[in-house]
Design a protein around this motif. Structure first.
Motif, PDB file in Angstrom:
ATOM      1  N   ALA A 104       0.848  -1.195   0.000  1.00 46.87           N
ATOM      2  CA  ALA A 104       0.000   0.000   0.000  1.00 46.87           C
ATOM      3  C   ALA A 104       0.884   1.245   0.000  1.00 46.87           C
ATOM      4  N   LYS A 105       0.429   2.294  -0.668  1.00 52.03           N
ATOM      5  CA  LYS A 105       1.187   3.537  -0.784  1.00 52.03           C
ATOM      6  C   LYS A 105       0.427   4.686  -0.132  1.00 52.03           C
ATOM      7  N   MET A 106       1.160   5.520   0.583  1.00 46.05           N
ATOM      8  CA  MET A 106       0.564   6.720   1.165  1.00 46.05           C
ATOM      9  C   MET A 106       0.564   7.829   0.121  1.00 46.05           C
ATOM     10  N   GLU A 107      -0.604   8.402  -0.115  1.00 46.06           N
ATOM     11  CA  GLU A 107      -0.749   9.445  -1.123  1.00 46.06           C
ATOM     12  C   GLU A 107      -1.104  10.764  -0.443  1.00 46.06           C
ATOM     13  N   GLY A 108      -0.520  11.842  -0.928  1.00 41.32           N
ATOM     14  CA  GLY A 108      -0.777  13.152  -0.349  1.00 41.32           C
ATOM     15  C   GLY A 108       0.502  13.954  -0.245  1.00 41.32           C
ATOM     16  N   ARG A 109       0.635  14.712   0.832  1.00 44.86           N
ATOM     17  CA  ARG A 109       1.788  15.601   1.005  1.00 44.86           C
ATOM     18  C   ARG A 109       2.499  15.298   2.322  1.00 44.86           C
ATOM     19  N   TYR A 110       3.779  15.026   2.211  1.00 45.20           N
ATOM     20  CA  TYR A 110       4.608  14.797   3.389  1.00 45.20           C
ATOM     21  C   TYR A 110       5.397  16.065   3.707  1.00 45.20           C
ATOM     22  N   GLY A 111       5.598  16.336   4.991  1.00 48.02           N
ATOM     23  CA  GLY A 111       6.459  17.443   5.394  1.00 48.02           C
ATOM     24  C   GLY A 111       5.822  18.807   5.257  1.00 48.02           C
ATOM     25  N   LEU A 112       4.546  18.924   5.631  1.00 49.68           N
ATOM     26  CA  LEU A 112       3.896  20.238   5.593  1.00 49.68           C
ATOM     27  C   LEU A 112       4.590  21.221   6.526  1.00 49.68           C
ATOM     28  N   SER A 113       5.019  20.720   7.668  1.00 46.91           N
ATOM     29  CA  SER A 113       5.755  21.542   8.634  1.00 46.91           C
ATOM     30  C   SER A 113       6.472  20.610   9.596  1.00 46.91           C
ATOM     31  N   HIS A 114       7.437  21.166  10.299  1.00 47.94           N
ATOM     32  CA  HIS A 114       8.240  20.379  11.235  1.00 47.94           C
ATOM     33  C   HIS A 114       8.084  20.967  12.638  1.00 47.94           C
ATOM     34  N   HIS A 115       8.050  20.078  13.620  1.00 50.67           N
ATOM     35  CA  HIS A 115       7.724  20.510  14.979  1.00 50.67           C
ATOM     36  C   HIS A 115       8.635  19.840  15.996  1.00 50.67           C
ATOM     37  N   TYR A 116       8.724  20.494  17.146  1.00 48.27           N
ATOM     38  CA  TYR A 116       9.602  20.026  18.211  1.00 48.27           C
ATOM     39  C   TYR A 116       8.816  20.076  19.515  1.00 48.27           C
ATOM     40  N   ASN A 117       8.704  18.950  20.190  1.00 48.47           N
ATOM     41  CA  ASN A 117       8.008  18.873  21.474  1.00 48.47           C
ATOM     42  C   ASN A 117       9.022  18.816  22.607  1.00 48.47           C
ATOM     43  N   ILE A 118       8.832  19.645  23.597  1.00 47.47           N
ATOM     44  CA  ILE A 118       9.705  19.649  24.768  1.00 47.47           C
ATOM     45  C   ILE A 118       8.839  19.396  25.998  1.00 47.47           C
ATOM     46  N   ILE A 119       9.154  18.352  26.734  1.00 48.03           N
ATOM     47  CA  ILE A 119       8.455  18.041  27.978  1.00 48.03           C
ATOM     48  C   ILE A 119       9.358  18.469  29.128  1.00 48.03           C
ATOM     49  N   PHE A 120       8.795  19.219  30.058  1.00 49.96           N
ATOM     50  CA  PHE A 120       9.633  19.768  31.123  1.00 49.96           C
ATOM     51  C   PHE A 120       8.851  19.852  32.429  1.00 49.96           C
ATOM     52  N   ARG A 121       9.588  19.994  33.514  1.00 52.84           N
ATOM     53  CA  ARG A 121       8.983  20.187  34.833  1.00 52.84           C
ATOM     54  C   ARG A 121       9.301  21.604  35.300  1.00 52.84           C
ATOM     55  N   ALA A 122       8.267  22.300  35.789  1.00 53.00           N
ATOM     56  CA  ALA A 122       8.452  23.686  36.222  1.00 53.00           C
ATOM     57  C   ALA A 122       7.559  23.967  37.428  1.00 53.00           C
ATOM     58  N   PRO A 123       8.016  23.657  38.628  1.00 52.43           N
ATOM     59  CA  PRO A 123       7.224  23.955  39.825  1.00 52.43           C
ATOM     60  C   PRO A 123       6.895  25.446  39.902  1.00 52.43           C
TER      61      PRO A 123
END
Length: 533
Positions: free
Chosen positions: A188-207
């Motif tokens: 099976a092939k994925m059809e459409g658009r890859y790489g519309l935007s790039h993102h970065y998730n940061i998980i942190f602790r901040a009391p």
């Protein structure tokens, strides 16, 4: 030496999609082997909204209350989306009760949405799957390859310790995510658009971060200031937050020190930030050209991907697992015909396309970079903020008010639905108007004793009857169900105006709570609704 295991259904991938399929099958007595290549632990946020439809499935499985008990801030915590210049700055706009997460009872659905990390949802679902005697779960086990014939599938797996496993199964479900090896196997092939935007998730602790700003409790604060766009919000207990800066470049990474500095800059709050994890992801718009090759079938991100604008992705995958689960179980148990499993792609793919289009429409509504003066405490700054806030309020609501899409998309042109003539009502992504037309979700109601109408539906098909329905027609339906071996429960909900709600004396409801047929005289459509015709 290779261990050999025989099962009914092999599921590759133990995220919410694979777990949903395993639970649906396991509750119906089908033997399942569910495998996952990872240990499935971590602090990455993935999805954070379990919508009203997903939580309704959890209600059927008996675990909705267990998930509610795990709400990190309590189910009464405001599920608000707040747009600000920065956490230490000015508020621009606010959307209250995003995704219908308020615990106030609604006549439209039995379970409200819930803001909860995906790993918590997985924990609750995993416990349910493991409680089912016919479901076996193995982590640290990778899919290698598979072959199939007219009787079943033979798959090769390998444990992290190097142990080889040979699995024979009647069906294989590939719920193994965006980089699906099962998808590659069936071509099976994925059809459409890859790489519309790039993102970065940061998980942190901040009391103390929750108390350090003046905007009150919310689940996401969308920061739109002179330093650019970013999103930040509380994610879990113990002061754990998530931060997502905009404008990330492909392959970009940050050191912990750089990440903490960026959080300080964007929030305007100088606090100690302990970085727990960081990961990159790419937004794409992709749909598989086909979902199955005979007994090997794709579900979830393995066959559809879209930007997370509307909170649809994981929840839509859970729906895939439910749909496949009841259809495969019916087929293996002899009351589902040869067309039933094939209807999965026929029904689900148009829904996936519609949801992708809706997510893309939300994604396309971006907030233009504001003038630097948006943060100034001047009349000019006030005017800029007022204009920006009005624009946000006018354009972003559809991203957070999604009930029309979550509950209102109907299965059309399905071989197992008895279609009615006439045009369907116009779809509104924000507003759900219940409709008992075949293919649509059965309208919901509360009984006088506090139970949901859905609580009366059986594990098989249900015949919802009005007070004035003909008993002889009901008897015909029951006779058909006995002759065909199809489980059918007659539902007579006291205190519910069935004829008004369903616009029919008799309504046939499928195991997934979608309407298969309605009418006044029984027409013998159980065969069609189970893929036998």
């Amino acid at each position: 030496m290779t261990d050999v295991i025989d099962t009914d259904v092999l599921i590759i991938g133990a995220g919410p999609v694979g777990l949903a399929a395993a639970i649906e099958l396991g509750l119906r007595g089908v033997r399942v082997l569910l495998v996952e290549r990872n240990a499935r632990v971590g602090v990455a946020p993935r999805a954070k909204t379990s919508n009203v439809r997903t939580r309704t499935h959890l209600r059927r499985w008996g675990i909705a209350d267990a998930l509610a008990a795990e709400a990190p801030f309590g189910i009464d915590y405001p599920n608000d989306m707040v747009f600000v210049t920065r956490l230490a700055g000015h508020e621009l706009a606010r959307f209250s009760d995003a995704f219908n997460a308020s615990p106030d009872r609604s006549y439209l659905y039995p379970e409200h949405a819930q803001w909860v990390p995906q790993y918590t949802l997985e924990k609750i679902m995993l416990a349910k799957a493991r409680s089912l005697p016919c479901v076996e779960v193995r982590f640290d086990t990778s899919f290698v390859t598979a072959a199939q014939d007219e009787k079943g599938v033979t798959a090769s797996l390998q444990s992290s310790a190097g142990e080889s496993l040979s699995i024979t199964a009647r069906y294989l479900i590939g719920a193994d995510g965006a980089r699906s090896k099962v998808r590659d196997l069936i071509g099976a092939k994925m059809e459409g658009r890859y790489g519309l935007s790039h993102h970065y998730n940061i998980i942190f602790r901040a009391p103390g971060l929750s108390q350090a700003h003046a905007h009150g409790p919310a689940v996401i604060y969308w920061q739109i200031g002179k330093d650019g766009f970013s999103a930040i919000g509380p994610m879990d207990k113990d002061d754990v937050w998530a931060f997502m800066p905009g404008g990330t470049k492909a392959g970009e990474t940050l050191t912990d020190e750089q990440a903490a500095t960026l959080i300080r800059e964007r929030t305007g709050l100088d606090l100690p930030y302990e970085i727990l994890s960081a990961d990159a992801w790419t937004a794409s718009e992709l749909l598989a050209d086909r979902y199955a090759d005979r007994r090997i079938i794709l579900a979830g991100d393995a066959c559809h991907l879209h930007p997370p604008a509307g909170g649809y992705g994981m929840n839509m995958g859970v729906g895939d697992g439910v749909d496949l689960g009841w259809k495969i179980a019916a087929t293996l148990q002899g009351w589902g015909g040869p067309n039933l499993v094939a209807s999965y792609e026929t029904e689900r793919r148009p829904v996936h396309r519609a949801v992708i289009d809706e997510a893309m429409a939300n994604y396309a509504i971006y907030v233009a970079p504001p003038p630097a003066e948006i943060e100034d405490d001047t009349p000019e700054g006030d005017a800029i903020r007022a204009k920006a806030g009005a624009g946000i309020a006018a354009s972003k609501g559809r991203e957070f008010n999604t009930l029309g899409t979550v509950l209102g998309l109907c299965y059309a042109n399905s071989p197992i639905i008895v279609e009615e003539h006439g045009a369907r009502g116009e779809h509104n992504s924000e507003v759900y108007r219940p409709e008992a037309r075949p293919g649509c979700l059965a309208p919901h109601a509360w009984l006088p004793d506090g139970r949901s109408l859905y609580d009366l539906f059986g594990a098989g098909f249900s015949l919802v009857v009005a007070d004035d329905a003909s008993q002889s027609e009901i008897d015909k339906a029951l006779a058909d169900s006995l002759d065909l071996g199809i489980p059918l429960a007659v539902v007579r909900p006291d205190g519910v105006p069935v004829r008004t709600l369903y616009d029919a004396g008799l309504t046939l409801v499928r195991p997934d709570q979608h309407v298969a047929w309605r009418g006044e005289s029984w027409t013998g459509d159980l065969e069609r609704s189970t893929g036998q015709a």
